[in-house]
Design an enzyme around this catalytic site. Structure first.
Site, short mmCIF file in Angstrom:
data_model
loop_
_atom_site.label_atom_id
_atom_site.label_comp_id
_atom_site.label_asym_id
_atom_site.label_seq_id
_atom_site.Cartn_x
_atom_site.Cartn_y
_atom_site.Cartn_z
N HIS A 9 -2.98 -14.19 23.23
CA HIS A 9 -1.65 -13.93 23.77
C HIS A 9 -1.43 -12.42 23.83
O HIS A 9 -2.13 -11.65 23.16
CB HIS A 9 -0.58 -14.61 22.92
CG HIS A 9 -0.55 -16.09 23.12
ND1 HIS A 9 -0.12 -16.96 22.15
CD2 HIS A 9 -0.90 -16.85 24.18
CE1 HIS A 9 -0.19 -18.20 22.62
NE2 HIS A 9 -0.67 -18.17 23.84
N THR A 35 -10.03 -15.92 29.20
CA THR A 35 -8.98 -15.85 30.20
C THR A 35 -8.97 -14.43 30.74
O THR A 35 -9.53 -13.51 30.14
CB THR A 35 -7.62 -16.24 29.58
OG1 THR A 35 -7.43 -15.51 28.36
CG2 THR A 35 -7.55 -17.74 29.30
N GLY A 36 -8.33 -14.23 31.88
CA GLY A 36 -8.43 -13.02 32.68
C GLY A 36 -8.29 -11.68 31.99
O GLY A 36 -9.25 -10.91 31.88
N THR A 38 -7.64 -10.82 28.84
CA THR A 38 -8.35 -10.71 27.57
C THR A 38 -9.81 -10.35 27.82
O THR A 38 -10.35 -9.43 27.20
CB THR A 38 -8.24 -12.02 26.76
OG1 THR A 38 -6.85 -12.28 26.50
CG2 THR A 38 -8.99 -11.92 25.45
N GLY A 56 -4.13 -16.99 31.33
CA GLY A 56 -3.69 -18.23 30.68
C GLY A 56 -2.52 -18.92 31.37
O GLY A 56 -2.59 -20.09 31.72
N ASP A 61 -6.17 -21.30 30.61
CA ASP A 61 -6.29 -22.20 29.46
C ASP A 61 -6.83 -23.56 29.92
O ASP A 61 -7.67 -24.16 29.26
CB ASP A 61 -4.94 -22.41 28.77
CG ASP A 61 -4.37 -21.14 28.19
OD1 ASP A 61 -5.13 -20.20 27.91
OD2 ASP A 61 -3.14 -21.09 27.99
N ASP A 81 0.14 -16.10 19.38
CA ASP A 81 1.29 -15.38 18.85
C ASP A 81 2.32 -16.43 18.42
O ASP A 81 3.05 -16.96 19.27
CB ASP A 81 1.87 -14.45 19.91
CG ASP A 81 3.02 -13.61 19.38
OD1 ASP A 81 3.49 -13.86 18.25
OD2 ASP A 81 3.45 -12.70 20.10
N HIS A 88 3.73 -21.45 28.96
CA HIS A 88 2.70 -22.45 29.24
C HIS A 88 2.29 -23.19 27.96
O HIS A 88 1.16 -23.62 27.82
CB HIS A 88 1.50 -21.80 29.93
CG HIS A 88 0.82 -20.74 29.12
ND1 HIS A 88 1.43 -19.57 28.77
CD2 HIS A 88 -0.43 -20.69 28.61
CE1 HIS A 88 0.58 -18.85 28.06
NE2 HIS A 88 -0.54 -19.49 27.94
N ASP A 91 0.17 -26.35 28.10
CA ASP A 91 -1.25 -26.13 28.36
C ASP A 91 -1.99 -25.77 27.06
O ASP A 91 -3.12 -26.20 26.84
CB ASP A 91 -1.47 -24.99 29.36
CG ASP A 91 -0.86 -25.29 30.72
OD1 ASP A 91 -0.65 -26.48 31.03
OD2 ASP A 91 -0.60 -24.33 31.47
N ARG A 97 -5.54 -29.97 21.62
CA ARG A 97 -5.77 -31.41 21.47
C ARG A 97 -7.19 -31.76 21.93
O ARG A 97 -7.90 -32.51 21.26
CB ARG A 97 -4.74 -32.20 22.27
CG ARG A 97 -4.90 -33.72 22.12
CD ARG A 97 -3.86 -34.50 22.92
NE ARG A 97 -2.51 -34.16 22.49
CZ ARG A 97 -1.59 -33.58 23.27
NH1 ARG A 97 -1.86 -33.30 24.53
NH2 ARG A 97 -0.39 -33.31 22.81
#
Length: 140
Positions: A9, A35-36, A38, A56, A61, A81, A88, A91, A97
């Site tokens: 995050h 993710t982009g 990061t 994300g 994600d 965070d 989101h 997501d 999960r």
């Protein structure tokens, strides 16, 4: 080859970059995803090559979640965070999960990430190679 994903995050991105930089040699032999933003920030500070998905909130994600659903991802470091609401959030919950369903180790804070990377260094993830050997073809 193991597949590792990095997600962070906004207020955790610097912490992620510092963490991955500290363990750059550990992560070097593996297939890395993120993710982009990061992934971009990690690549700017290291020599690691990372396959970047979308941001994300824009579906990154879920793209990583698709690899988890196929039991292709082996480890996820997701620095969340906990003090900031995320638009989101559904997501994020779905990704976590899926990790539980597939038995994919996931760290959501730096303390757990530290333990998992130490296990990675020791070779404790060799069992994931067996998962790949005995599963149907994946998209990777």
């Amino acid at each position: 080859m193991l597949h590792i994903a990095f997600i962070a995050h906004d207020r955790k991105k610097e912490e992620m970059v510092n963490f991955v930089t500290a363990y750059e040699n550990v992560f070097k032999p593996y297939q890395l995803y993120s993710t982009g933003t990061t992934g971009q920030r990690i690549m700017e500070k290291t020599e690691l090559q990372i396959h970047r998905f979308m941001s994300g909130p824009l579906g990154g994600d879920q793209q990583i979640g698709a690899l988890v659903a196929e039991n292709t991802m082996d480890l996820i470091i997701f620095l969340r965070d906990p003090l900031m609401a995320q638009p989101h959030e559904p997501d994020i919950i779905a990704l976590l999960r899926l990790c539980d369903v597939q038995g994919i180790p996931v760290a959501t804070n730096i303390a757990t990430a530290e333990l998992l990377v130490r296990a990675l260094e020791r070779g404790d993830f060799a069992w994931r190679e067996l998962v790949h050997k005995y599963k149907p073809e994946s998209t990777l």
